[in-house]
Design a protein around this motif. Structure first.
Motif, PDB file in Angstrom:
ATOM      1  N   THR A   6       0.844  -1.190   0.000  1.00 52.96           N
ATOM      2  CA  THR A   6       0.000   0.000   0.000  1.00 52.96           C
ATOM      3  C   THR A   6       0.878   1.239   0.000  1.00 52.96           C
ATOM      4  O   THR A   6       2.096   1.163   0.126  1.00 52.96           O
ATOM      5  CB  THR A   6      -0.910   0.010   1.228  1.00 52.96           C
ATOM      6  OG1 THR A   6      -0.097   0.033   2.409  1.00 52.96           O
ATOM      7  CG2 THR A   6      -1.793  -1.233   1.259  1.00 52.96           C
ATOM      8  N   ALA A   7       0.230   2.405  -0.160  1.00 51.13           N
ATOM      9  CA  ALA A   7       0.977   3.659  -0.121  1.00 51.13           C
ATOM     10  C   ALA A   7       1.625   3.822   1.249  1.00 51.13           C
ATOM     11  O   ALA A   7       1.079   3.384   2.263  1.00 51.13           O
ATOM     12  CB  ALA A   7       0.027   4.820  -0.403  1.00 51.13           C
ATOM     13  N   PRO A   8       2.806   4.435   1.314  1.00 53.72           N
ATOM     14  CA  PRO A   8       3.477   4.588   2.610  1.00 53.72           C
ATOM     15  C   PRO A   8       2.686   5.487   3.553  1.00 53.72           C
ATOM     16  O   PRO A   8       2.000   6.421   3.123  1.00 53.72           O
ATOM     17  CB  PRO A   8       4.819   5.220   2.233  1.00 53.72           C
ATOM     18  CG  PRO A   8       4.590   5.875   0.915  1.00 53.72           C
ATOM     19  CD  PRO A   8       3.576   5.017   0.211  1.00 53.72           C
ATOM     20  N   ALA A   9       2.799   5.204   4.850  1.00 47.76           N
ATOM     21  CA  ALA A   9       2.180   6.065   5.847  1.00 47.76           C
ATOM     22  C   ALA A   9       2.870   7.414   5.878  1.00 47.76           C
ATOM     23  O   ALA A   9       2.235   8.463   6.048  1.00 47.76           O
ATOM     24  CB  ALA A   9       2.234   5.393   7.217  1.00 47.76           C
ATOM     25  N   ILE A  10       4.199   7.402   5.714  1.00 45.28           N
ATOM     26  CA  ILE A  10       4.996   8.627   5.702  1.00 45.28           C
ATOM     27  C   ILE A  10       5.951   8.561   4.516  1.00 45.28           C
ATOM     28  O   ILE A  10       6.605   7.538   4.305  1.00 45.28           O
ATOM     29  CB  ILE A  10       5.814   8.790   6.999  1.00 45.28           C
ATOM     30  CG1 ILE A  10       4.906   8.788   8.218  1.00 45.28           C
ATOM     31  CG2 ILE A  10       6.658  10.064   6.959  1.00 45.28           C
ATOM     32  CD1 ILE A  10       5.663   8.735   9.539  1.00 45.28           C
ATOM     33  N   ALA A  11       6.016   9.629   3.747  1.00 45.52           N
ATOM     34  CA  ALA A  11       6.982   9.729   2.649  1.00 45.52           C
ATOM     35  C   ALA A  11       7.712  11.060   2.791  1.00 45.52           C
ATOM     36  O   ALA A  11       7.085  12.131   2.757  1.00 45.52           O
ATOM     37  CB  ALA A  11       6.283   9.641   1.302  1.00 45.52           C
ATOM     38  N   VAL A  12       9.021  10.983   2.968  1.00 43.36           N
ATOM     39  CA  VAL A  12       9.862  12.172   3.115  1.00 43.36           C
ATOM     40  C   VAL A  12      10.778  12.250   1.901  1.00 43.36           C
ATOM     41  O   VAL A  12      11.407  11.262   1.524  1.00 43.36           O
ATOM     42  CB  VAL A  12      10.697  12.096   4.409  1.00 43.36           C
ATOM     43  CG1 VAL A  12      11.625  13.306   4.524  1.00 43.36           C
ATOM     44  CG2 VAL A  12       9.784  12.001   5.627  1.00 43.36           C
ATOM     45  N   GLU A  13      10.824  13.442   1.294  1.00 46.74           N
ATOM     46  CA  GLU A  13      11.588  13.584   0.054  1.00 46.74           C
ATOM     47  C   GLU A  13      12.413  14.866   0.074  1.00 46.74           C
ATOM     48  O   GLU A  13      11.868  15.972   0.187  1.00 46.74           O
ATOM     49  CB  GLU A  13      10.621  13.607  -1.137  1.00 46.74           C
ATOM     50  CG  GLU A  13      11.303  13.593  -2.489  1.00 46.74           C
ATOM     51  CD  GLU A  13      10.287  13.525  -3.632  1.00 46.74           C
ATOM     52  OE1 GLU A  13      10.585  14.052  -4.709  1.00 46.74           O
ATOM     53  OE2 GLU A  13       9.204  12.948  -3.428  1.00 46.74           O
ATOM     54  N   GLY A  14      13.730  14.718   0.007  1.00 50.89           N
ATOM     55  CA  GLY A  14      14.629  15.868  -0.118  1.00 50.89           C
ATOM     56  C   GLY A  14      14.470  16.901   0.974  1.00 50.89           C
ATOM     57  O   GLY A  14      14.538  18.100   0.714  1.00 50.89           O
ATOM     58  N   LEU A  15      14.318  16.453   2.219  1.00 50.99           N
ATOM     59  CA  LEU A  15      14.012  17.369   3.318  1.00 50.99           C
ATOM     60  C   LEU A  15      15.278  18.046   3.840  1.00 50.99           C
ATOM     61  O   LEU A  15      16.291  17.397   4.117  1.00 50.99           O
ATOM     62  CB  LEU A  15      13.337  16.610   4.457  1.00 50.99           C
ATOM     63  CG  LEU A  15      12.630  17.476   5.513  1.00 50.99           C
ATOM     64  CD1 LEU A  15      11.390  18.126   4.905  1.00 50.99           C
ATOM     65  CD2 LEU A  15      12.246  16.644   6.727  1.00 50.99           C
ATOM     66  N   TRP A  16      15.199  19.370   3.950  1.00 53.98           N
ATOM     67  CA  TRP A  16      16.275  20.175   4.525  1.00 53.98           C
ATOM     68  C   TRP A  16      15.728  20.981   5.699  1.00 53.98           C
ATOM     69  O   TRP A  16      14.597  21.476   5.647  1.00 53.98           O
ATOM     70  CB  TRP A  16      16.840  21.167   3.506  1.00 53.98           C
ATOM     71  CG  TRP A  16      17.792  20.593   2.510  1.00 53.98           C
ATOM     72  CD1 TRP A  16      17.481  19.932   1.352  1.00 53.98           C
ATOM     73  CD2 TRP A  16      19.222  20.622   2.583  1.00 53.98           C
ATOM     74  NE1 TRP A  16      18.625  19.564   0.686  1.00 53.98           N
ATOM     75  CE2 TRP A  16      19.710  19.977   1.416  1.00 53.98           C
ATOM     76  CE3 TRP A  16      20.138  21.137   3.496  1.00 53.98           C
ATOM     77  CZ2 TRP A  16      21.072  19.833   1.157  1.00 53.98           C
ATOM     78  CZ3 TRP A  16      21.496  21.005   3.240  1.00 53.98           C
ATOM     79  CH2 TRP A  16      21.953  20.350   2.084  1.00 53.98           C
ATOM     80  N   GLN A  17      16.542  21.090   6.746  1.00 52.64           N
ATOM     81  CA  GLN A  17      16.262  22.047   7.811  1.00 52.64           C
ATOM     82  C   GLN A  17      17.531  22.832   8.076  1.00 52.64           C
ATOM     83  O   GLN A  17      18.539  22.273   8.529  1.00 52.64           O
ATOM     84  CB  GLN A  17      15.803  21.344   9.089  1.00 52.64           C
ATOM     85  CG  GLN A  17      15.557  22.289  10.254  1.00 52.64           C
ATOM     86  CD  GLN A  17      14.524  23.364   9.917  1.00 52.64           C
ATOM     87  OE1 GLN A  17      13.413  23.049   9.503  1.00 52.64           O
ATOM     88  NE2 GLN A  17      14.885  24.626  10.063  1.00 52.64           N
ATOM     89  N   VAL A  18      17.476  24.118   7.735  1.00 53.34           N
ATOM     90  CA  VAL A  18      18.632  25.003   7.897  1.00 53.34           C
ATOM     91  C   VAL A  18      18.271  26.082   8.902  1.00 53.34           C
ATOM     92  O   VAL A  18      17.248  26.767   8.756  1.00 53.34           O
ATOM     93  CB  VAL A  18      19.035  25.643   6.546  1.00 53.34           C
ATOM     94  CG1 VAL A  18      20.240  26.553   6.739  1.00 53.34           C
ATOM     95  CG2 VAL A  18      19.322  24.563   5.505  1.00 53.34           C
TER      96      VAL A  18
END
Length: 348
Positions: A6-18
């Motif tokens: 099934t579709a993922p519960a969480i999908a993180v893509e190219g995340l930046w925190q500056v």
């Protein structure tokens, strides 16, 4: 782990925190610079706390993020839950882009979909245990009887039945942490974020809560992101583990993959003292046989069994060995399986 089709519960893509002034513009400029993005940001006095993080968490998966202090793991989970606004990238919760959600929608998601547990759980000292657990339901407008019933249900789930009318000051640290877990479960969230929830506890209480946590997860099958700096805890709990260093995810894999196939010395150092026999299975060391099964009265070994467990079973078929004192007198015997049990093999 469940729900892999099934579709993922969480999908993180190219995340930046500056962190720093004009972070978004600085990140855009640094990416176009051609030199290393993180190095460019640092040279300008900014802090790239999370760098290009990408991963998915399947429905029902217990996904552990670990790393040393300052590696960015807590910042990452706060970005995913949008307690911190990420500088760039995408986060989808059950397919919905949480970074573009309105404040109203974000409140709804935190109230109905997302559960959170942190190391410092902040119970209300003037409220009973049951009222602490029921507080999120009160905020949703549920009636008193329904709130009480649900609070008792989840308190029973975390092993605190009979303590519902106590106050936080009357509980041990482990019991207070259970109240925090129960409170986060009261609204029956689909997705659960836990940031070092057991790290402040004594080792024995910590192991007990880890066992109870696994029992709860086996019943509820939540999609979980669990933060820890403890490799033993990660290996015990995780379906998969992400290892972070300096804001970057350097390896994602199952506990077995992390232990047996570390990608670099940083990951290898985490797992240096982990007994490989607890994570290597017979499938990886056995030799194939023909159609004829070897004759004999053998221990019952099965594919998928870890090596320590298998060694315990095999050792039981060996002869006891005499033990002598300093004068050469036999004073006892030792069975081979005793060596394995003493070294932890019986815990597999």
């Amino acid at each position: 782990m469940t729900g892999t089709d099934t579709a993922p519960a969480i999908a993180v893509e190219g995340l930046w925190q500056v962190f720093g002034p004009n972070a978004r513009a600085a990140l855009t400029e640094a990416r176009a610079d051609g030199a290393g993005t993180a190095a460019t940001l640092k040279a300008r006095g900014l802090i790239p706390a999370v760098r290009e993080a990408s991963f998915e968490v399947a429905s029902g998966e217990l996904f552990v993020i670990m790393g040393l202090s300052g590696s960015g793991k807590s910042t990452l989970v706060r970005c995913i839950s949008r307690l911190i606004e990420p500088t760039a990238g995408a986060v989808r919760i059950n397919g919905e882009d949480i970074l573009t959600a309105s404040d109203k929608r974000l409140i709804e998601m935190r109230r109905d979909t997302l559960g959170m547990v942190f190391q410092h759980f902040g119970l209300f000292p003037h409220m009973s245990v049951a009222d602490n657990v029921a507080f999120p339901l009160k905020m949703k407008g549920e009636g008193k009887a329904a709130r009480r019933a649900r609070a008792l249900e989840v308190l029973n789930l975390v092993g605190l039945e009979g303590r519902e009318d106590a106050f936080p000051r009357e509980l041990s640290g482990g019991q207070r942490q259970r109240v925090g877990i129960a409170r986060s479960l009261a609204v029956n969230p689909d997705i659960w974020f836990l940031d070092e929830p057991f790290s402040a506890l004594d080792p024995l209480i910590r192991r007990q809560l880890q066992d109870e946590f696994l029992s709860i997860q086996s019943n509820l099958q939540k999609s979980i992101v669990f933060i820890t700096h403890d490799i033993a805890e990660a290996l015990k709990l995780a379906d998969r583990i992400a290892i972070m260093r300096d804001g970057e995810i350097v390896q994602i894999g199952t506990p077995t993959q992390i232990v047996l196939n570390p990608v670099d010395d940083y990951v290898r150092e985490f797992t240096r003292d982990v007994p490989r026999g607890r994570h290597m299975t017979l499938d990886e060391v056995m030799e194939p046989v023909g159609e004829t099964t070897p004759a004999g009265d053998w221990p019952e070994l099965r594919t998928g069994m870890n090596l320590e467990t298998a060694l315990t079973l095999c050792a039981a078929s060996f002869e006891a060995v005499p033990v002598q004192d300093g004068d050469g007198k036999v004073v006892g015997v030792v069975h081979p399986e005793s060596f394995v049990r003493a070294l932890g093999g019986e815990h597999g």
